[in-house]
Write a protein that holds these residues in place. Structure first.
Motif, short mmCIF file in Angstrom:
data_model
loop_
_atom_site.label_atom_id
_atom_site.label_comp_id
_atom_site.label_asym_id
_atom_site.label_seq_id
_atom_site.Cartn_x
_atom_site.Cartn_y
_atom_site.Cartn_z
N LEU A 1 0.68 -1.14 -0.03
CA LEU A 1 -0.09 -0.12 0.11
C LEU A 1 0.79 1.24 0.00
CD1 LEU A 1 -2.75 1.53 0.30
CD2 LEU A 1 -2.23 1.33 2.85
N VAL A 2 1.79 1.18 1.03
CA VAL A 2 2.61 2.75 0.95
C VAL A 2 3.25 2.71 -0.48
CG1 VAL A 2 4.91 3.37 2.03
CG2 VAL A 2 3.01 2.32 3.41
N ALA A 3 4.04 1.79 -0.98
CA ALA A 3 4.66 1.68 -2.31
C ALA A 3 3.56 2.25 -3.38
CB ALA A 3 5.10 0.39 -2.77
N ARG A 4 2.44 1.71 -3.47
CA ARG A 4 1.43 2.19 -4.38
C ARG A 4 1.22 3.55 -4.17
NH1 ARG A 4 -1.78 -2.02 -6.27
NH2 ARG A 4 -0.52 -3.93 -6.82
N LEU A 5 1.02 4.20 -2.86
CA LEU A 5 0.77 5.54 -2.56
C LEU A 5 1.80 6.35 -2.95
CD1 LEU A 5 -0.82 5.16 0.79
CD2 LEU A 5 -2.13 5.53 -1.11
N HIS A 6 3.10 6.01 -2.57
CA HIS A 6 4.19 6.67 -3.37
C HIS A 6 4.29 7.04 -4.74
CE1 HIS A 6 6.25 7.96 0.45
NE2 HIS A 6 6.28 6.70 0.86
N ALA A 7 4.06 5.78 -5.75
CA ALA A 7 3.99 5.55 -6.96
C ALA A 7 2.79 6.53 -7.75
CB ALA A 7 3.94 4.36 -7.55
N LEU A 8 1.47 6.77 -6.80
CA LEU A 8 0.64 7.38 -7.35
C LEU A 8 0.91 8.88 -7.27
CD1 LEU A 8 -2.48 5.49 -6.40
CD2 LEU A 8 -1.74 5.82 -8.47
N ALA A 9 1.61 9.00 -6.03
CA ALA A 9 1.67 10.73 -5.80
C ALA A 9 2.91 11.25 -6.62
CB ALA A 9 2.29 10.76 -4.28
N ARG A 10 3.78 10.33 -7.09
CA ARG A 10 4.86 10.63 -8.28
C ARG A 10 4.21 10.92 -9.68
NH1 ARG A 10 8.10 6.63 -5.58
NH2 ARG A 10 7.55 5.23 -7.19
N ARG A 11 3.21 10.21 -9.71
CA ARG A 11 2.43 10.40 -11.08
C ARG A 11 1.81 11.45 -11.16
NH1 ARG A 11 -1.55 5.68 -12.17
NH2 ARG A 11 0.29 4.34 -11.61
N GLY A 12 1.23 11.91 -10.13
CA GLY A 12 0.34 13.13 -9.95
C GLY A 12 -1.03 13.01 -10.57
N ALA A 13 -1.80 13.75 -10.61
CA ALA A 13 -3.22 13.96 -11.10
C ALA A 13 -3.15 13.79 -12.43
CB ALA A 13 -3.87 15.35 -10.81
N PRO A 14 -3.92 12.60 -12.99
CA PRO A 14 -4.18 12.22 -14.21
C PRO A 14 -4.86 13.35 -14.91
CG PRO A 14 -5.63 11.14 -13.22
CD PRO A 14 -5.08 11.81 -11.97
N GLU A 15 -4.92 13.31 -16.47
CA GLU A 15 -5.76 14.12 -17.19
C GLU A 15 -7.24 13.38 -17.63
OE1 GLU A 15 -4.03 14.75 -20.79
OE2 GLU A 15 -2.09 16.05 -19.95
N ARG A 16 -7.96 13.94 -17.93
CA ARG A 16 -9.57 13.41 -18.11
C ARG A 16 -9.46 12.12 -18.94
NH1 ARG A 16 -13.66 13.00 -21.18
NH2 ARG A 16 -15.97 13.07 -20.38
N PRO A 17 -9.92 10.88 -18.88
CA PRO A 17 -9.81 10.00 -19.70
C PRO A 17 -10.20 10.45 -21.21
CG PRO A 17 -10.64 9.30 -17.71
CD PRO A 17 -10.67 10.78 -17.80
N VAL A 18 -9.49 10.10 -22.03
CA VAL A 18 -10.08 10.47 -23.61
C VAL A 18 -11.11 9.31 -23.95
CG1 VAL A 18 -7.68 11.23 -24.20
CG2 VAL A 18 -8.05 9.00 -24.59
N VAL A 19 -11.90 9.80 -24.99
CA VAL A 19 -12.69 8.90 -25.55
C VAL A 19 -12.03 7.96 -26.74
CG1 VAL A 19 -14.94 8.82 -27.03
CG2 VAL A 19 -14.68 10.50 -25.25
#
Length: 229
Positions: A108-126
């Motif tokens: 869980l901690v590793a996944r949280l760090h990975a998501l934080a590094r990735r940052g907020a995603p853009e809106r999913p494209v069609v």
């Protein structure tokens, strides 16, 4: 790192708050979907940990409303292996990752760090394949402008094939990504749902979008292919 934890089980919530706090995370806890939605829209967080089975508003509904309001904070969903919901459906609503309970705290901690590094995603494209379109945000599928009604599982399967269009997807890959990494049922369930999809997205339109690669899996063609070709 500031985390929003939406979890209604007191023992799980207190354990996660204690453990994440020891790892240096700032944790804000919400015990209901309604409270979690308010926190997520009114305050800034680096990552949201969202349990699907929370009261008032389900995790699915919280996620749907967040993305509809253009809140793109990374979301990690917590799911039960044998629950009523599937993580694939969460991905189609805009989730960024998931963990199946019970899970490893280290993971869980590793996944949280990975998501934080990735940052907020853009809106999913069609997503498109010829005249076939799939909108992950609106959960809408259309062919040549005609709406197609799909079940959640059919939608998830089509979305996976469209994300990998022109590539061969094996049955095991589909089961892992669309059903469950620990799925133990018959693998012909994939064939069953491929038939369901063809009856809805191909046959009424005289198309042949999903190709069977014998002994391997399936491939979704990027263009419109006439039936019988």
């Amino acid at each position: 790192m500031k985390i929003l934890l939406v979890e209604d089980e007191p023992h799980v919530a207190s354990s996660l708050k204690l453990g994440l706090g020891a790892e240096g995370f700032i944790v804000v806890h919400a015990a209901t979907g309604t409270e979690g939605l308010w926190e997520a829209t009114e305050n800034h967080f680096d990552v949201i940990v969202l349990d699907i089975m929370v009261p008032e508003l389900s995790g699915y509904e919280v996620l749907r409303r967040l993305r509809a309001r253009s809140v793109w904070t990374p979301v990690l969903m917590l799911t039960a292996k044998d629950g009523d919901y599937d993580q694939a459906d969460a991905f189609e609503l805009g989730a960024d990752d998931y963990l199946i309970k019970p899970f490893s705290f280290v993971v869980l901690v590793a996944r949280l760090h990975a998501l934080a590094r990735r940052g907020a995603p853009e809106r999913p494209v069609v997503m498109t394949a010829g005249d076939l379109t799939l909108d992950p945000m609106r959960h809408v599928v259309e062919r040549a402008g005609t709406p197609i009604d799909l079940s959640p599982r059919e939608f998830s399967l089509l979305a996976y094939l469209m994300r990998n269009k022109d590539a061969v997807c094996t049955k095991s890959e589909i089961l892992h990504r669309v059903w469950d990494p620990h799925y133990e049922g018959p693998d012909n369930i994939v064939e069953v749902y491929i038939r369901y999809l063809r009856r809805k997205i191909d046959i009424p339109f005289g198309a042949n979008t999903i190709e069977t690669i014998r002994g391997v899996g399936y491939r979704l063609e990027s263009g419109v292919v006439a039936a019988g070709s």
